[in-house]
Design a protein around this motif. Structure first.
Motif, PDB file in Angstrom:
ATOM      1  N   ASN A 210       0.831  -1.217   0.000  1.00 29.62           N
ATOM      2  CA  ASN A 210       0.000   0.000   0.000  1.00 29.62           C
ATOM      3  C   ASN A 210       0.857   1.256   0.000  1.00 29.62           C
ATOM      4  OD1 ASN A 210      -2.316  -1.540  -0.004  1.00 29.62           O
ATOM      5  ND2 ASN A 210      -2.631  -1.405   2.201  1.00 29.62           N
TER       6      ASN A 210
ATOM      7  N   GLN B  99       2.170   1.672  -3.505  1.00 30.09           N
ATOM      8  CA  GLN B  99       1.139   2.164  -4.422  1.00 30.09           C
ATOM      9  C   GLN B  99       0.869   3.651  -4.190  1.00 30.09           C
ATOM     10  OE1 GLN B  99      -0.222   0.787  -7.093  1.00 30.09           O
ATOM     11  NE2 GLN B  99       1.079  -0.996  -6.713  1.00 30.09           N
ATOM     12  N   SER B 100       0.831   4.035  -2.945  1.00 26.45           N
ATOM     13  CA  SER B 100       0.642   5.449  -2.600  1.00 26.45           C
ATOM     14  C   SER B 100       1.788   6.282  -3.157  1.00 26.45           C
ATOM     15  CB  SER B 100       0.556   5.600  -1.078  1.00 26.45           C
ATOM     16  OG  SER B 100       0.547   6.957  -0.720  1.00 26.45           O
ATOM     17  N   TYR B 101       2.986   5.774  -3.016  1.00 22.32           N
ATOM     18  CA  TYR B 101       4.174   6.452  -3.543  1.00 22.32           C
ATOM     19  C   TYR B 101       4.056   6.621  -5.059  1.00 22.32           C
ATOM     20  CZ  TYR B 101       8.825   6.526  -5.642  1.00 22.32           C
ATOM     21  OH  TYR B 101       9.899   6.803  -6.441  1.00 22.32           O
TER      22      TYR B 101
ATOM     23  N   ASN C 121       1.367   6.687  -6.915  1.00 19.78           N
ATOM     24  CA  ASN C 121       0.297   7.628  -7.241  1.00 19.78           C
ATOM     25  C   ASN C 121       0.711   9.081  -7.012  1.00 19.78           C
ATOM     26  OD1 ASN C 121      -1.348   5.477  -7.890  1.00 19.78           O
ATOM     27  ND2 ASN C 121      -2.348   5.427  -5.894  1.00 19.78           N
ATOM     28  N   ASP C 122       1.520   9.304  -5.974  1.00 20.92           N
ATOM     29  CA  ASP C 122       1.908  10.669  -5.603  1.00 20.92           C
ATOM     30  C   ASP C 122       3.222  11.116  -6.241  1.00 20.92           C
ATOM     31  OD1 ASP C 122      -0.308  10.556  -3.996  1.00 20.92           O
ATOM     32  OD2 ASP C 122       0.807  10.245  -2.127  1.00 20.92           O
TER      33      ASP C 122
ATOM     34  N   ARG D  12      10.274   9.004   0.343  1.00 23.28           N
ATOM     35  CA  ARG D  12       9.196   8.013   0.210  1.00 23.28           C
ATOM     36  C   ARG D  12       9.751   6.652  -0.238  1.00 23.28           C
ATOM     37  NH1 ARG D  12       4.019  10.533  -0.686  1.00 23.28           N
ATOM     38  NH2 ARG D  12       3.128   8.440  -0.844  1.00 23.28           N
TER      39      ARG D  12
END
Length: 171
Positions: free
Chosen positions: A65, A68-70, A72-73, A85
């Motif tokens: 997760n 994936q957040s990394y 996306n951002d 990150r």
């Protein structure tokens, strides 16, 4: 003539020597399945293993997760934030790997728990087999469950039930 006589003497000695040896078979799987303490220990280990596996999977999911957040951002982050990150993701993945190793590694907690729970039962089985061998004069007792090269063995030489009886679990 001397060679022939020597050959006959050696053959007779070999025949009598082979007949003097007594051996038996045991089925360790059968014996262990009939020892309640072993079955309880296996159940405990199974539950513990499942609990630890869920914990390791949760850590892995956290790392996934975070990654994936990394991703996306990433387009919105500065170069410094990207490095930070990435380090967080790597640290989380490392944490998950270390947890897996801690529980399931070669010297991990599952191995140690298995030794603690199963070793006493295995020692009891070994001592019962050893005592039976000494009492009946067996030179060797083979485990038919792990001996893949035994093609056929007469049931009359299987002493598994006798081992269980020695341990107090009469069959």
């Amino acid at each position: 003539m001397k060679k022939f006589a020597l050959l006959i003497v050696m053959a007779v000695v070999a025949v009598f020597g082979a007949k003097a040896q007594k051996f038996a078979l045991v089925d360790m799987e059968y014996i262990l399945k009939n020892v309640p303490q072993y079955e309880m220990a296996n159940e405990q280990l199974s539950q513990l293993s499942q609990r630890w596996q869920k914990e390791v999977e949760a850590k892995g999911k956290e790392a996934e997760n975070l990654y994936q957040s990394y991703l996306n951002d990433k387009v919105f982050l500065t170069e410094e934030q990207v490095k930070k990150r990435e380090q967080e993701v790597v640290a989380k993945e490392k944490e998950a790997t270390e947890l897996r190793y801690k529980y399931f590694g070669p010297e991990g907690e599952l191995y140690q728990k298995r030794q603690t729970l199963l070793k006493p039962v295995q020692d009891d089985v070994y001592n019962a087999i050893k005592k039976l061998a000494q009492e009946r004069g067996f030179q060797a007792i083979f485990d038919r469950a792990s001996a893949s090269d035994i093609i056929f063995a007469s049931p009359t030489i299987d002493v598994s039930n006798d081992v269980l009886a020695k341990m107090g679990y009469a069959k």
